[in-house]
Motif scaffolding. Structure first.
Motif: not given
Length: 234
Positions: A135-155
């Motif tokens: 219940d508490t771990s999701p308060a801190v997440q790991i962000d992809h600076v360049v997001a995976l979904a964005w990268a998918w659409r750009h190559g």
């Protein structure tokens, strides 16, 4: 004419974000192992600790221009198992990044999983106490600076499975962030979303462009123009 309208609209979004930037917030970027990091290997240098605006402008000018659209729908599974232990140190990528980015880290008995720590969010300076648990771990997440979904659409849709796994678990593209910040940023580029602090918005954009260039991704015409204007203000 339509392209001109799209570019103008994108520029307006970015400039609007510039106007809304608030006062500077303190941003802590760990460069050494957190106290108590124990057996967890410290991941590569924090992505926001390197780069300069002129280099980013040069990198941006050399990027390929792409549509920013993929005929195949994005699927997180295409980037492999989440937080795969790519460096083979026995710890998940998530725990590597938590150990690198949090302060006052304590570990569980396995010497790998982060049990507690303190996050100073790099995007807005907010402080979150991390406690591991369903219940508490999701308060801190790991962000992809360049997001995976964005990268998918750009190559990245044309990459091999191995390339996508490497990208998804590259510590140079990862930062610990609060759930609120990670969700607000989502899969957007600096042409669509920027941190509230001017200095850090520049640091974020510089890092973002460097990652895109490193991985040979492209940007759309509108994105390139808007990000260029952001960098001109850095």
């Amino acid at each position: 004419m339509r392209r001109s309208i799209l570019v103008a609209g994108a520029i307006a979004v970015a400039l609007g974000a510039l106007v809304l930037w608030g006062p500077a917030v303190p941003v802590l970027i760990p460069s050494e192992p957190s106290p108590g990091a124990g057996a967890v290997a410290v991941a590569a240098e924090h992505p926001f600790a390197i780069g300069d605006a002129q280099s980013a402008r040069d990198q941006l000018a050399g990027l390929s221009i792409v549509s920013g659209w993929s005929p195949a729908d994005y699927d997180r599974d295409a980037f492999g198992e989440a937080w795969f232990d790519l460096d083979g140190n026995g710890c998940s990528t998530r725990n590597d990044i938590l150990a690198r980015d949090l302060l006052e880290v304590t570990l569980r008995e396995d010497g790998c999983r982060v049990a507690t720590g303190t996050l100073i969010d790099p995007y807005d300076g907010s402080v979150t106490d991390f406690v591991a648990g369903p219940d508490t771990s999701p308060a801190v997440q790991i962000d992809h600076v360049v997001a995976l979904a964005w990268a998918w659409r750009h190559g990245a849709d044309a990459w091999s499975d191995e390339q996508r796994i490497a990208f998804a678990n590259d510590p140079g593209n990862l930062v610990a962030a609060s759930a609120a910040t990670n969700q607000a940023k989502s899969d957007e580029s600096p042409a669509e979303w920027l941190p509230g602090d001017l200095d850090f918005a520049c640091r974020f954009t510089i890092a973002w462009v460097g990652i895109v260039e490193t991985y040979g991704l492209g940007v759309s015409t509108a994105e390139a123009e808007t990000i260029r204007q952001v960098l001109e203000g850095c």
